[in-house]
Design a protein around this motif. Sequence first.
Motif, PDB file in Angstrom:
ATOM      1  N   PRO A  34       0.811  -1.219   0.000  1.00 15.78           N
ATOM      2  CA  PRO A  34       0.000   0.000   0.000  1.00 15.78           C
ATOM      3  C   PRO A  34       0.848   1.274   0.000  1.00 15.78           C
ATOM      4  O   PRO A  34       0.485   2.256  -0.667  1.00 15.78           O
ATOM      5  N   MET A  35       1.969   1.274   0.724  1.00  8.15           N
ATOM      6  CA  MET A  35       2.815   2.467   0.746  1.00  8.15           C
ATOM      7  C   MET A  35       3.379   2.740  -0.638  1.00  8.15           C
ATOM      8  O   MET A  35       3.382   3.891  -1.100  1.00  8.15           O
ATOM      9  N   ALA A  36       3.874   1.710  -1.323  1.00 14.82           N
ATOM     10  CA  ALA A  36       4.412   1.890  -2.670  1.00 14.82           C
ATOM     11  C   ALA A  36       3.324   2.390  -3.617  1.00 14.82           C
ATOM     12  O   ALA A  36       3.569   3.264  -4.462  1.00 14.82           O
ATOM     13  N   ALA A  37       2.122   1.838  -3.495  1.00 18.50           N
ATOM     14  CA  ALA A  37       1.014   2.247  -4.376  1.00 18.50           C
ATOM     15  C   ALA A  37       0.634   3.703  -4.143  1.00 18.50           C
ATOM     16  O   ALA A  37       0.406   4.461  -5.105  1.00 18.50           O
ATOM     17  N   MET A  38       0.568   4.110  -2.887  1.00 18.02           N
ATOM     18  CA  MET A  38       0.231   5.500  -2.580  1.00 18.02           C
ATOM     19  C   MET A  38       1.313   6.446  -3.087  1.00 18.02           C
ATOM     20  O   MET A  38       1.034   7.545  -3.562  1.00 18.02           O
ATOM     21  N   ARG A  39       2.558   6.004  -2.990  1.00 14.45           N
ATOM     22  CA  ARG A  39       3.671   6.852  -3.433  1.00 14.45           C
ATOM     23  C   ARG A  39       3.596   7.142  -4.917  1.00 14.45           C
ATOM     24  O   ARG A  39       3.686   8.296  -5.351  1.00 14.45           O
ATOM     25  N   VAL A  40       3.414   6.118  -5.747  1.00 12.99           N
ATOM     26  CA  VAL A  40       3.400   6.335  -7.191  1.00 12.99           C
ATOM     27  C   VAL A  40       2.107   7.007  -7.641  1.00 12.99           C
ATOM     28  O   VAL A  40       2.109   7.795  -8.589  1.00 12.99           O
ATOM     29  N   SER A  41       0.999   6.730  -6.946  1.00 14.94           N
ATOM     30  CA  SER A  41      -0.263   7.375  -7.312  1.00 14.94           C
ATOM     31  C   SER A  41      -0.200   8.870  -7.040  1.00 14.94           C
ATOM     32  O   SER A  41      -0.658   9.691  -7.859  1.00 14.94           O
ATOM     33  N   GLY A  42       0.371   9.241  -5.905  1.00 13.56           N
ATOM     34  CA  GLY A  42       0.515  10.651  -5.596  1.00 13.56           C
ATOM     35  C   GLY A  42       1.436  11.365  -6.567  1.00 13.56           C
ATOM     36  O   GLY A  42       1.177  12.517  -6.944  1.00 13.56           O
ATOM     37  N   GLY A 183       5.037   8.328 -17.219  1.00 11.39           N
ATOM     38  CA  GLY A 183       4.532   7.039 -17.682  1.00 11.39           C
ATOM     39  C   GLY A 183       4.924   5.892 -16.775  1.00 11.39           C
ATOM     40  O   GLY A 183       4.116   4.981 -16.514  1.00 11.39           O
ATOM     41  N   SER A 184       6.139   5.924 -16.273  1.00  8.00           N
ATOM     42  CA  SER A 184       6.579   4.850 -15.387  1.00  8.00           C
ATOM     43  C   SER A 184       5.824   4.885 -14.061  1.00  8.00           C
ATOM     44  O   SER A 184       5.449   3.841 -13.518  1.00  8.00           O
ATOM     45  N   GLN A 185       5.562   6.092 -13.534  1.00  8.76           N
ATOM     46  CA  GLN A 185       4.788   6.196 -12.297  1.00  8.76           C
ATOM     47  C   GLN A 185       3.340   5.751 -12.504  1.00  8.76           C
ATOM     48  O   GLN A 185       2.753   5.069 -11.656  1.00  8.76           O
ATOM     49  N   LEU A 186       2.777   6.106 -13.662  1.00 13.85           N
ATOM     50  CA  LEU A 186       1.406   5.704 -13.966  1.00 13.85           C
ATOM     51  C   LEU A 186       1.312   4.193 -14.114  1.00 13.85           C
ATOM     52  O   LEU A 186       0.387   3.560 -13.591  1.00 13.85           O
ATOM     53  N   GLY A 187       2.258   3.596 -14.825  1.00 12.22           N
ATOM     54  CA  GLY A 187       2.270   2.145 -14.982  1.00 12.22           C
ATOM     55  C   GLY A 187       2.405   1.439 -13.646  1.00 12.22           C
ATOM     56  O   GLY A 187       1.710   0.447 -13.370  1.00 12.22           O
ATOM     57  N   ALA A 188       3.288   1.957 -12.796  1.00 14.74           N
ATOM     58  CA  ALA A 188       3.462   1.366 -11.468  1.00 14.74           C
ATOM     59  C   ALA A 188       2.186   1.490 -10.642  1.00 14.74           C
ATOM     60  O   ALA A 188       1.801   0.554  -9.918  1.00 14.74           O
ATOM     61  N   ALA A 189       1.514   2.643 -10.742  1.00 15.95           N
ATOM     62  CA  ALA A 189       0.281   2.849  -9.978  1.00 15.95           C
ATOM     63  C   ALA A 189      -0.799   1.854 -10.395  1.00 15.95           C
ATOM     64  O   ALA A 189      -1.510   1.287  -9.543  1.00 15.95           O
ATOM     65  N   LEU A 190      -0.925   1.623 -11.695  1.00 18.65           N
ATOM     66  CA  LEU A 190      -1.928   0.677 -12.185  1.00 18.65           C
ATOM     67  C   LEU A 190      -1.622  -0.746 -11.716  1.00 18.65           C
ATOM     68  O   LEU A 190      -2.522  -1.500 -11.332  1.00 18.65           O
ATOM     69  N   LEU A 191      -0.353  -1.117 -11.730  1.00 22.60           N
ATOM     70  CA  LEU A 191       0.035  -2.468 -11.352  1.00 22.60           C
ATOM     71  C   LEU A 191      -0.071  -2.715  -9.848  1.00 22.60           C
ATOM     72  O   LEU A 191      -0.344  -3.828  -9.412  1.00 22.60           O
ATOM     73  N   LEU A 192       0.124  -1.664  -9.061  1.00 25.72           N
ATOM     74  CA  LEU A 192       0.096  -1.826  -7.605  1.00 25.72           C
ATOM     75  C   LEU A 192      -1.298  -1.661  -7.012  1.00 25.72           C
ATOM     76  O   LEU A 192      -1.503  -1.960  -5.827  1.00 25.72           O
ATOM     77  N   ALA A 193      -2.247  -1.193  -7.813  1.00 28.79           N
ATOM     78  CA  ALA A 193      -3.581  -0.910  -7.282  1.00 28.79           C
ATOM     79  C   ALA A 193      -4.226  -2.157  -6.680  1.00 28.79           C
ATOM     80  O   ALA A 193      -4.757  -2.111  -5.560  1.00 28.79           O
ATOM     81  N   GLY A 194      -4.191  -3.279  -7.411  1.00 24.93           N
ATOM     82  CA  GLY A 194      -4.796  -4.524  -6.913  1.00 24.93           C
ATOM     83  C   GLY A 194      -4.136  -5.033  -5.641  1.00 24.93           C
ATOM     84  O   GLY A 194      -4.823  -5.261  -4.622  1.00 24.93           O
ATOM     85  N   PRO A 195      -2.804  -5.236  -5.654  1.00 23.67           N
ATOM     86  CA  PRO A 195      -2.129  -5.700  -4.431  1.00 23.67           C
ATOM     87  C   PRO A 195      -2.330  -4.760  -3.245  1.00 23.67           C
ATOM     88  O   PRO A 195      -2.470  -5.208  -2.105  1.00 23.67           O
ATOM     89  N   ALA A 196      -2.352  -3.446  -3.506  1.00 26.27           N
ATOM     90  CA  ALA A 196      -2.554  -2.491  -2.410  1.00 26.27           C
ATOM     91  C   ALA A 196      -3.933  -2.656  -1.790  1.00 26.27           C
ATOM     92  O   ALA A 196      -4.099  -2.563  -0.565  1.00 26.27           O
ATOM     93  N   PHE A 197      -4.936  -2.913  -2.631  1.00 26.57           N
ATOM     94  CA  PHE A 197      -6.303  -3.123  -2.137  1.00 26.57           C
ATOM     95  C   PHE A 197      -6.370  -4.374  -1.263  1.00 26.57           C
ATOM     96  O   PHE A 197      -6.986  -4.379  -0.193  1.00 26.57           O
ATOM     97  N   VAL A 198      -5.720  -5.449  -1.730  1.00 26.48           N
ATOM     98  CA  VAL A 198      -5.742  -6.715  -0.987  1.00 26.48           C
ATOM     99  C   VAL A 198      -5.056  -6.569   0.368  1.00 26.48           C
ATOM    100  O   VAL A 198      -5.521  -7.086   1.384  1.00 26.48           O
ATOM    101  N   TYR A 199      -3.921  -5.859   0.398  1.00 25.72           N
ATOM    102  CA  TYR A 199      -3.122  -5.757   1.620  1.00 25.72           C
ATOM    103  C   TYR A 199      -3.318  -4.435   2.357  1.00 25.72           C
ATOM    104  O   TYR A 199      -2.496  -4.078   3.196  1.00 25.72           O
ATOM    105  N   TRP A 200      -4.406  -3.730   2.062  1.00 26.21           N
ATOM    106  CA  TRP A 200      -4.648  -2.461   2.742  1.00 26.21           C
ATOM    107  C   TRP A 200      -4.804  -2.723   4.245  1.00 26.21           C
ATOM    108  O   TRP A 200      -5.447  -3.690   4.654  1.00 26.21           O
ATOM    109  N   PRO A 201      -4.180  -1.895   5.087  1.00 22.15           N
ATOM    110  CA  PRO A 201      -4.202  -2.159   6.536  1.00 22.15           C
ATOM    111  C   PRO A 201      -5.612  -2.145   7.112  1.00 22.15           C
ATOM    112  O   PRO A 201      -6.455  -1.329   6.722  1.00 22.15           O
TER     113      PRO A 201
END
Length: 289
Positions: A34-42, A183-201
Amino acid sequence: MKPRDIQELLLLAAIWGASFLFMRLGAHQFGPLPMAAMRVSGACLLLLPLLAQRGRLGELRSAWRPLLVVGVLNSALPFALYAYAALSITAGLSSILNATTPLWGALVAWAWLSQALTRWRLLGLAVGFGGVVFLAWDQASFKPGGSGWAILACLLATFCYGIAANASKRWLSHISPLSVATGSQLGAALLLAGPAFVYWPSETPGLQAWISVALLALLCSGIAYILYFRLMQRIGPANTVAVTFLIPVFAVLWGALFLAEAFTLHMAAGCAIVLLGTALAVGLLPRKT
């Protein structure tokens, strides 16, 4: 370099050094994914409007495949791995291990792009990785509570950075640096969205953790990328790589000031060995007269 360039180089090192502090402050409450996902999304929230303002959004569509690959290797995986490492090792040690990134870059360039390695660069690789062994020798325990997996996570992250740098050079040199960053941040955000949702605290993170993630996203990713690519254009890659040597200084400083982290003589010696090897591997030493 002009005084302005030196000031921006120091500012960039200070910002990226602070990223290890922010990860230490937020990783325990958010968790690595979730931290990685929030970082790239922001970071996307800051970079996408800038790219749109410059009329370069079309570059994201034309090069989405390599941008996705670079997003995985340059952001999604490394950010999650460093956040994982922040659960058990200090900001200073993480930053010293991060300084091996140019070593991996040189090794990947030799293996993948057939870039020649001189005797000095080979010596630099040996010295640099020897410094890592020296640092990890007494700390890399894989027993419960040990730091072995965290150290391996940092090294895997820097290996990803080394591949990403060469992939960008091979596949993305025709598009603007800002497009690569966005583009790299956007791609990372899309890829991390699912795992971040599953492991959200399960428990809502506190204010300090949210502030840490916001600073990671906007300051350490968004603004830092702008500074980095601007320096690349003004002073070139060879001079910009000097930031690698400055990041551990600031990371150790921030860790000591805000987390009371100790910086031991053993860490100082290991840091010096790693940085010497890096300087040799990237061609900064020996200087030609």
